[in-house]
Each structure stands twice: as structure tokens, then as C-alpha cells.
Design a protein around this motif. Sequence first.
Motif, PDB file in Angstrom:
ATOM      1  N   GLU B  74       0.827  -1.204   0.000  1.00 23.95           N
ATOM      2  CA  GLU B  74       0.000   0.000   0.000  1.00 23.95           C
ATOM      3  C   GLU B  74       0.861   1.254   0.000  1.00 23.95           C
ATOM      4  O   GLU B  74       0.575   2.219  -0.687  1.00 23.95           O
ATOM      5  CB  GLU B  74      -0.917   0.004   1.231  1.00 23.95           C
ATOM      6  N   VAL B  75       1.895   1.209   0.791  1.00 26.71           N
ATOM      7  CA  VAL B  75       2.792   2.365   0.854  1.00 26.71           C
ATOM      8  C   VAL B  75       3.462   2.565  -0.497  1.00 26.71           C
ATOM      9  O   VAL B  75       3.539   3.688  -1.024  1.00 26.71           O
ATOM     10  CB  VAL B  75       3.838   2.181   1.964  1.00 26.71           C
ATOM     11  N   ARG B  77       2.323   1.705  -3.312  1.00 29.59           N
ATOM     12  CA  ARG B  77       1.319   2.162  -4.245  1.00 29.59           C
ATOM     13  C   ARG B  77       1.064   3.668  -4.077  1.00 29.59           C
ATOM     14  O   ARG B  77       0.938   4.409  -5.044  1.00 29.59           O
ATOM     15  CB  ARG B  77       0.016   1.392  -4.009  1.00 29.59           C
ATOM     16  N   LEU B  78       0.979   4.076  -2.819  1.00 25.35           N
ATOM     17  CA  LEU B  78       0.691   5.490  -2.568  1.00 25.35           C
ATOM     18  C   LEU B  78       1.832   6.377  -3.018  1.00 25.35           C
ATOM     19  O   LEU B  78       1.616   7.444  -3.589  1.00 25.35           O
ATOM     20  CB  LEU B  78       0.413   5.700  -1.082  1.00 25.35           C
ATOM     21  N   LEU B  79       3.039   5.930  -2.753  1.00 22.76           N
ATOM     22  CA  LEU B  79       4.180   6.734  -3.195  1.00 22.76           C
ATOM     23  C   LEU B  79       4.181   6.839  -4.709  1.00 22.76           C
ATOM     24  O   LEU B  79       4.420   7.901  -5.276  1.00 22.76           O
ATOM     25  CB  LEU B  79       5.484   6.105  -2.710  1.00 22.76           C
ATOM     26  N   ALA B  81       1.558   6.548  -6.605  1.00 23.45           N
ATOM     27  CA  ALA B  81       0.428   7.374  -7.007  1.00 23.45           C
ATOM     28  C   ALA B  81       0.767   8.849  -6.849  1.00 23.45           C
ATOM     29  O   ALA B  81       0.417   9.671  -7.691  1.00 23.45           O
ATOM     30  CB  ALA B  81      -0.811   7.021  -6.174  1.00 23.45           C
ATOM     31  N   ALA B  82       1.465   9.155  -5.765  1.00 25.81           N
ATOM     32  CA  ALA B  82       1.889  10.540  -5.572  1.00 25.81           C
ATOM     33  C   ALA B  82       2.818  10.951  -6.704  1.00 25.81           C
ATOM     34  O   ALA B  82       2.733  12.059  -7.229  1.00 25.81           O
ATOM     35  CB  ALA B  82       2.579  10.696  -4.225  1.00 25.81           C
ATOM     36  N   ASP B  85       0.810  11.586  -9.743  1.00 27.81           N
ATOM     37  CA  ASP B  85      -0.247  12.574  -9.606  1.00 27.81           C
ATOM     38  C   ASP B  85      -0.055  13.703 -10.609  1.00 27.81           C
ATOM     39  O   ASP B  85       0.991  14.322 -10.662  1.00 27.81           O
ATOM     40  CB  ASP B  85      -0.216  13.127  -8.184  1.00 27.81           C
ATOM     41  N   ALA B 110      -3.287   5.403  -9.975  1.00 28.38           N
ATOM     42  CA  ALA B 110      -2.560   4.707  -8.920  1.00 28.38           C
ATOM     43  C   ALA B 110      -2.355   3.250  -9.287  1.00 28.38           C
ATOM     44  O   ALA B 110      -1.275   2.686  -9.133  1.00 28.38           O
ATOM     45  CB  ALA B 110      -3.328   4.822  -7.599  1.00 28.38           C
TER      46      ALA B 110
END
Lengths: 191, 300
Positions: B74-75, B77-79, B81-82, B85, B110
Amino acid sequence: MTASEAELVSRAARSDPVATAALLARLRPGIVRYCRAHLGRVGGAYTTADDVAQEVCLAMLRALPRFRDEGRPFSAFVYRIAANKVADAQRAAMRHLVLAPVETVPDRADAAPGPEQQAVTTDDARRLSLLLGQLSPTHREIVVLRVAVGLPAEEVGGVLGMSAAAVRMAQSRALAQLRTLAGDTLDEVPA
Amino acid sequence: MTDKQPTADEQPADLAAFAADTLLLDALGSGAPAPPGDRVASLLAAWRADLDAELLTTDVDDSAVERDPAADPEVARLLAAAAADPSAGTGVTTAGTHARRGAGRSRRVAQRVLGVAAAVLAAAGGGLVVGAGHATPGSPLWPITRVVYREQADSAQAEHTLALARKAATEGRVADARLLLTQADTLIARVSDPDRASRLRATSKAVRDLLPAGTSSPSAPAPAPSAPGPAATGGPVPGTGAPTPGPLPTTAVPQPKPTAGGNQILPPIGTGNSPGLPLPTIPPSVGPLPLPTGLLPKLP
């Protein structure tokens, strides 16, 4: 906020990617629970809430380089972002009427507890979120931040702009109100 | 109790109740089970447990779950996605992925980079733990820094390039030093923070002062594979006026293309694999790209 979290935050604000990843890993569960607590299950799953939680995480990542430690806990920064995103999602849901009522059955298999136990837990959880809906917004937010997220009273005060003493007083009142409400509803609707 | 006014002079009994409630909420907030006999506490505990449901694997409902939990997908993925962005300036377009839920645009972005990010972090696994501190060019986390923190990335890249230039200058590799200085100046021009930029310019000048005023010999091999041209021809051109290597090799270029397989972001990691050699100061993912001038397909 523990010293190591303050350290992580300041390193992450200086764009240290290791600290950023560590901070994200540490904060994400609380953020997810916060969004789930406010937005509930839709169609039996927390998909919508988790989408919002992701937006909160991304907004936090984007805002991080601009974060300046001004003596306020980092959680105040994060959960104000979260509150805004949740409010946005709730407004959008009102507009589109896609936020279904909570009483739906989970449609995903879950390996963890047995189905019966799971059903009881989910039932209790649903009952509590109904009770929460009857609290004042501030009391509800306090319960969400204290229990769902797990913030200490001091940090909840930081988020809400209250003193820790005021939070302790208010949380007791919220609990008492929940006990009253639970007494009523539990009598009316046996499990 | 619900109608009590919030006054500063609470009774001792109230204070005791506050303390008890505080302890109870602290315990519930940490995920502890409710004490027996407290109906509301057990409702709260069940609620809290339900909020935690499938937390770790919520968005990874296929075989990816089996990945090492230490490298929290998840982390990653979020990084990613950021990094992807659009408002962060990277402007990645969305394209076909294994779309799981038809949610928002950002979610699809993402997901598109999920595989890439996981690959990056998986490859960076050791570096995440060992290489604490700022990511610098060549470190495993550098690709993430480069996309998430462009400003800092340009600055760090400039610093790194200047360090290489200083090294080249002290070792008498004048042509290399000049080339590196030219590259550094290009990077410095992109740093918008005035303090940082002026500090970098001062360093650049200090390094330049180390060099002899005359022309340089092009005998030394060019350190940056992406810019061989100026190394061979740029000798007689002194100082800041030297030609930049052309419009192609800028760090802003390497955006993953929407046709991505899992490997688009990976090449820059390779910058860390050449100890002893001068690190390429422009990500090598850009360098090998030929200019496809004659290859443009005809538009219908």
C-alpha cells in the motif's frame, strides 16, 4: 507524538523518501480507520472510504514539503486534511445519492474470524455507527479520533483546537451519551 | 451527566470518572478488547475491530498479497500514485490496467503504476532499511525522489554533479570537469529556491576556479554517456557559455509511457551499480533514446 515520529516528520518534510515511506506506513492505518468510521461501508465494503483514505494520504504527501513544525502535533495536520476530504466525500455522496445505508451484508470473503463471530462483530459495529450518528459532530469526531484512530487526548485537542482537558471532559460526556443511547436502542431492538 | 456545563472546577468524582473514561478510550483506541460487562465499550471495540478489517490487504486482492509485508504494498502504491499525480507535475496519462473497481481517475492512475512502484520498492528493499538519509543520485530511492520531489531532485542532482566536477577538477580531468559544470549549470537553472540556487552557483564558481583558464584536452573519456557530443567538441568553449547537451537529456523527460510494462521506472536504479565509474549525472534512461526524427508514422 513520539520523538521518533517528530523526527520522521521533519525528515519527511525535508523530502527524505525513506522517512516519507516510513511515515506513510505508520499513519496510513489510522487514516483508513478514520475514513471508514466516517463513511461506513457502502455496498458492504469499505471501498469508498478507502478511496478517500488514499486521497488523504496523497494530499498529505503533497503537503508534506510545506509542513512546518509549529509545536502542533503532526496528527493535527493530517486529520484536518482528512476531515476536509471526508466532508468532500459526504457532500459528493449527498449529491449523487450513492452512499447506501449501512445495513448491507459484506460481499467479500474474510478468512480471519468464523462467519458467526464476524456477523456479531459487524452487527455490533453497525449498531455503534448508528449510535455515533446521533452524537453531536464534535462528540462524534472525538470518539472517532480517540477510538477509531487511537489518538491520545492531547492530539485530539490539537486536531480540534481544544485543550486536552476539554477533550477529556467532552469524551466522558460523549461516552455517557452513548451509554444512554445504547440502553434505549438495545432495549428496543434485541440482538 | 450529559447536561453538565464544562466548568474548570470539576468535582473529584468527575475527575475520577474522566480518568477512568480516558483509560478506557486509550485502551480501545489501541485496539484492546473491551472490559467485560461494559456494553458500550464492547460495541466500541467491535466497531474498532471492524474498521481494521482487511486493512492490510484491502486494495490488493490478488496474488500480490503474498509479497513481503515489510515492503508494504500500500505504501509503495501510494508513493507511486503521488509520483504519478498530475498535480505533482508528472502528467501521466491513464491507460489500460487490471482495473478492479471503476472508481475515480486518481485511483486508476494509482493502479497503473502499482506494479512499477512495487517493483521499485522491492528492488529498493535493502536500501529502504540500510540507506537511510536523503536519497541521492544513484541510490535505490532516487527514482522516487526524482518524481515526488522534483525541486529537491534537481538540487540534489546539481549538488552531485558539482561534486563529480570537483573530483574531476582535482584529478586534472579538465574536460570532464567542464562538461560536468555545464550540466550542473543546467540543473541549477531549474532550482527555484533562491538560497539553494545561489549556494549551488557559488559552489559551481568555486569548482570552476579550480580549473586552468586555457583550453582542455579531450583525451579523457566522457563521464556521462548521455552527452558525448559536448565532451568531444566542447573543448575550446570555456566556462558557462559551453553548449548544453541539447534539449533531449533533461531529467524532466523520463515519464513512464502509458504502454508501461513493469520496468519503466527501473533503469535509473542502475545508476547505483557502477562503483568506481563516475555516475552518469543524467539518468541513463534518457541517454540511449535515439532521436526518432525519421521514424514518425504518417498520420492518417
